[in-house]
Every structure is written in C-alpha cells, then in structure tokens.
Scaffold this active site. Structure first.
Site, PDB file in Angstrom:
ATOM      1  N   ASP A 130      15.347  16.186  52.937  1.00  0.00           N
ATOM      2  CA  ASP A 130      14.640  17.420  52.633  1.00  0.00           C
ATOM      3  C   ASP A 130      15.354  18.236  51.551  1.00  0.00           C
ATOM      4  OD1 ASP A 130      16.808  17.951  54.277  1.00  0.00           O
ATOM      5  OD2 ASP A 130      15.608  18.656  55.958  1.00  0.00           O
ATOM      6  N   ASP A 179       8.352  18.398  62.772  1.00  0.00           N
ATOM      7  CA  ASP A 179       9.110  17.492  63.630  1.00  0.00           C
ATOM      8  C   ASP A 179       8.584  17.552  65.054  1.00  0.00           C
ATOM      9  OD1 ASP A 179      10.652  16.595  61.562  1.00  0.00           O
ATOM     10  OD2 ASP A 179      12.435  17.773  62.074  1.00  0.00           O
ATOM     11  N   ASP A 185       7.985   5.704  64.325  1.00  0.00           N
ATOM     12  CA  ASP A 185       8.951   4.619  64.161  1.00  0.00           C
ATOM     13  C   ASP A 185       9.588   4.235  65.495  1.00  0.00           C
ATOM     14  OD1 ASP A 185       8.469   4.630  61.479  1.00  0.00           O
ATOM     15  OD2 ASP A 185      10.414   5.416  60.865  1.00  0.00           O
TER      16      ASP A 185
END
Length: 547
Positions: free
Chosen positions: A276, A183, A128
């Site tokens: 999450d 991540d 993104d």
C-alpha cells in the site's frame, strides 16, 4: 504515637545529610575530585555509540514535534464541501482475505448494507485461503448473490504476491472506475461510498483514505495501547502530512482508489510487505494527489493477542524499510519540494529506531555509569536534553492525538502512557530483526494478523484457531528485562538515582511484552481497561483539536 522528639530526630538526620537523597546530592555536587577523571579507551568505546544512538533517536523524536506543530499550524487546510455527482460512478469493492473464517461473513454483511445503487457497484471476494474459510466464504457469497447483491467469489490456489497479487488479479476482471478496498476485520459504514466518491470530481485525485476506529478498543490494556498508537498515526501523522502538502500513504484498507491512477503508477507490486505504501509513493511521484478524510471513520478489530500484534508491527516495520530502499532514491531525485523529501525520509526510515533501541539497551547501563563519573553537569546539559527529545516527544505526540479525538476524556490517556512507552520498548527486539531483514534483503512471507471477531469487552480467543506461536523472541525480551532489573539494583546500591526511572522503563517494557507473549493465553481473562467510547460515544467529527 509520634512525638516532637521523633520529628526532631528525623529533621536532624536530614540536616546532617544522613539520608540517601542528600547523600546523592552531595555526591553530585562534591568537587573534591574534579579534574582527576581521565577517559580511557573503554569509555570512548561506550560513549561514541551511545551518543550516536541518542542523537539519531533525538532527531526522530524532534520530527514528532514537527508533526504536531504542522498538525496545528495547517489545521485550516481541509477540503471544502462537495456535491453529489449527477450520476454515481461504477465502483468495484475488493475484499482480500486469507484464512479469515471468523470475520468474513461480518465483512460481507456490512458491505451488503451499503446505501449505494447496486447496479453501480460490484463486490469481489478475493480469497487466498487454505482452510475452511473457503467453504464459509463461498457459501456466504452464494447466499448474498441469491438475494440480489452483485457479488462474486474468486479463489486462488497459490498466494503469489500475497495481498498485492490478489488485488492485482482482481483488477483483471473488475469493471469499476473506482476501487474500494476493505480488509477482513473491517466494518465499513453503510454511507462509506456516498461520503468518499464525490471528492473524485477532482480529476487529479488518486485516492481517498479514511480514519480507522476500533470496535474492541476497551477489551484490554493491550488493545487500548494499540488504539493510542494507531490514533497517533491517523490523527497527527496523516493530518500533518496531508495538510502540509507532503506525501502520505494509503493504509491498505478503508480507502478508495481511482483505477487509472493504480494503472498509471504501475499497478500493485509485491516486492515489499507494505504494498500500500509502495503504490502510494509511486502514484504521488507520478503527479497524483491524495485526500485524507478523518471525519469518515471505518470501524475495525484490533489484535487481542500480543504475538499477533507483534507480528503485525514487524510486518509494517520491515515493509516500510523495504519501501524506503526501493522508493527513497526516486523521491530524492524527483522535482518535489524539500519538505516533501524530508518528510518522506523520516516517514519511511522511522523504524531504524528499533535496532538503535537494542544498541541503546545494551550500552545504557555502562554509559550511564561512565557519564555519572564524568560529572553531573555534562549529564544535565547533554544527556538529559537528548533523552527528553527521544522520549517526551512520544507522550506529547499521543496526548495531542487523543485530545483531538476525545476532547472530553483524553486525560485518561495519561494512565496508558506507561503501557505505550513499555510496548514501544518491548517491540524493539522483534521489529529490530524485521528491519535488519529488510536492510539485508532477507525475504519472508506476508504474515497475516489473525482476527477472532472480538467486539467490545466481550469474547474469547484463547481456544480459537490462528493463534501465533511465541517462538524464542519473548525469552530474549524477558532476559533483557531481567538484565535491566539487575541494573536497577546496581543503581540503587550505588545511589545512582537519576538512572533509575529510565532503567525501570526498560524493565517494564521488556518484561511486559515478553511475559504477555509467553503466557497471555493462560491469563487473558485478567484484563485491564474500560472502553473510552463508553464515556464519549464518538470522537470529534473532524479530527481537529477540541480546544
């Protein structure tokens, strides 16, 4: 040279009660004015909120003791060995990123080294980004695709849903039966999939979470404190909840999901900042269960900048409170054991302690003065136990986690406990605002935590992009620190020594976080800390106590 006459004079002074400590003791035990004190309206206005705050904070402190107790009581409730499947399942590896030009190549390199059959996995880089990370990530993906890695690049022109939106969008084209998520700042080991996927032979298992470890733990005192705080979560909290049979959460990374469980729970939703935890509770309410594997550690990079760390903590604090508003009513209505409901309540609402800490900061000094004149016996019997329940539980909680992980070097943690306490207090201003935003429904963007590829004790970040601005918040923290410094001076002047240790804790906490937020970039080379891993290369393998 000191003679016998000098020693006699000093002893005589103590005997005569002319030193400040004996004066203080006489003041505490003097019963001349017993019964003359009468509380007034001001005293009640101070003492009612004071005791309400202390009782609530003490309740959350006692909950930490319960977690430590469950950690030890259920230490034998661990999963047994499993066999490798006859045929390895298809896995989609999702790598969500946003403006991560310093670490994206490192992440892809780690995933490329997985010892998993390449024809049974696919890798999605879900980008993104709005900066040069786009070119860096696309070039990295193209390079590894030419080398035969099954990797694809997906870029969105908008950040709709932030990370949750990116993950949900990636699922539309994913072909894997299972989904592993990492991540940008993580360095998963090559055997990660082979060590986690065999457990999914249990058809009711939805998710496997592994423990985080840290490549830059010894970089500074701040990173040491961050590691201790996270160790408490991954060693004590996760183990205690998993072993007891309570709900616990996926941490957003370093875990594997069964895709059908994600879909059955309603998919990734972005109405909270902790997507999450939200999905975790929805899946467990649907009857799925989770597995925690502390023996599998996934290295990651800790924030080295105070402002970045505070932004991360504020996002987690706000997200958990948003999840509490959304999920807790469902948990309380669900047909689950009482201990599951109680643990969910304490887990999701724990950050309410930050606004309460601000209230306590404001009223602590006048409350202590009022309590002092009400009598030392009441302070000893009522206030002291509440303070101990609120504060000592923190030290025992983190000492237990470090002893479990580092049985040979855990005593070093005592050196960092003042920093741990200080940071916990200093974070209260920023996190209190975040919690209040969640309570009142104020929406904010997903604030990413910038990473600079800092590994070990080397590396600089002050001149790199993505630095967080301090804003006005650190000045409020410094002001609170100076307020408590004046309170310490007042306590010394009035020989109110019992209050000074608590007041100094607040002075140190607010000044440390405030000044580090304002000026860390100017003195980031003046760092404390020695790598714990250097003394003890790896933690205890199971995360179980080493004694």
């Amino acid at each position: 040279m000191i003679g016998l006459a000098d020693i006699a004079i000093v002893l005589g002074a103590f005997a005569a009660g002319t030193n400040p400590f004996t004066n203080y003791w006489h003041k505490l035990t003097d019963r001349t004015f017993v019964g003359l004190y009468q509380p007034n309206a001001f005293d009640f206005a101070i003492m009612v909120p004071y005791f309400l705050v202390l009782v609530v904070l003490a309740a959350y402190g006692m909950h930490r003791y319960v977690l430590v107790y469950n950690f030890f009581k259920y230490r034998h409730h661990v999963p047994g060995p499993v066999q490798d499947p006859a045929e390895w399942p298809k896995v989609t590896i999702q790598l969500p990123i946003f403006n991560e030009r310093y670490v994206i190549e490192r992440l892809v390199e780690c995933v490329a080294q997985f010892d998993y059959p390449h024809d049974r996995m696919e890798i999605q880089v879900l980008d993104d980004s709005t900066d040069e990370t786009i070119e860096v990530a696309r070039a990295c993906v193209d390079r590894y695709r030419q080398l035969g890695l099954p990797i694809s690049y997906h870029h969105r022109d908008n950040r709709e849903g932030f990370k949750a939106g990116a993950l949900q969008e990636g699922l539309k084209s994913a072909s894997g039966e299972f989904v592993a998520i990492f991540d940008a700042d993580f360095l998963p080991p090559a055997d990660f999939l082979r060590r986690t996927l065999p457990y999914f032979s249990d058809a009711g298992l939805a998710m496997v979470q592994t423990r985080w470890s840290y490549v830059n733990r010894g970089y500074s005192a701040l990173t040491e404190v961050e590691a201790i705080l996270l160790d408490g979560h991954f060693v004590i909290e996760h183990n205690a909840r998993y072993r007891r049979g309570s709900f616990f959460n996926f941490n957003g990374t370093a875990g594997v999901w069964r895709r059908t469980a994600i879909e059955d729970a309603g998919g990734w939703e972005h109405d909270t900042l902790t997507e999450d935890t939200d999905l975790s509770y929805r899946a467990q309410l649907r009857g799925w269960h989770f597995l925690y594997l502390p023996e599998v550690d996934c290295p990651s990079e800790l924030p080295v900048e105070m402002n970045a760390f505070k932004a991360q903590q504020a996002r987690w604090a706000k997200g958990l409170m948003q999840t509490a508003k959304k999920i807790l009513p469902r948990v309380m209505r669900a047909r689950v054991p009482g201990h599951v409901k109680a643990e969910a309540f304490f887990h999701l609402t724990a950050n309410i302690s930050y606004p309460l800490m601000i209230v306590l900061s404001i009223i602590l000094l006048p409350a202590m003065i009022v309590r002092f004149y009400q009598g030392w016996f009441q302070v000893l019997v009522i206030d002291l136990p509440l303070f101990l329940a609120s504060t000592c539980s923190i030290s025992s909680f983190y000492l237990a986690s470090e002893r479990a992980l580092y049985p040979k070097t855990w005593k070093r943690t005592f050196l960092y406990l003042p920093f741990v306490m200080a940071v916990g207090i200093g974070l209260s201003v920023r996190n209190a605002l975040a919690v209040l935003e969640a309570i009142f429904g104020i929406k904010t963007e997903f604030a990413r935590t910038p990473k600079y590829r800092i590994e070990g004790q080397r590396g600089a970040w002050a001149k790199k992009s993505y630095r967080k601005r301090a804003g006005w918040m650190p000045y409020a923290e410094v002001a609170l620190g100076l307020y408590f410094a004046l309170a310490v001076a007042y306590a010394l002047q009035n020989e109110n020594y019992a209050t000074i240790p608590f007041l100094l804790l607040f002075v140190w906490g607010y000044l440390y976080t405030g000044l580090m937020s304002i000026g860390q970039a100017y003195f980031e080379r003046f760092r404390f800390g020695a790598s714990m891993e250097a003394a003890e290369a790896r933690p205890a393998a199971t995360g179980a106590p080493g004694f």
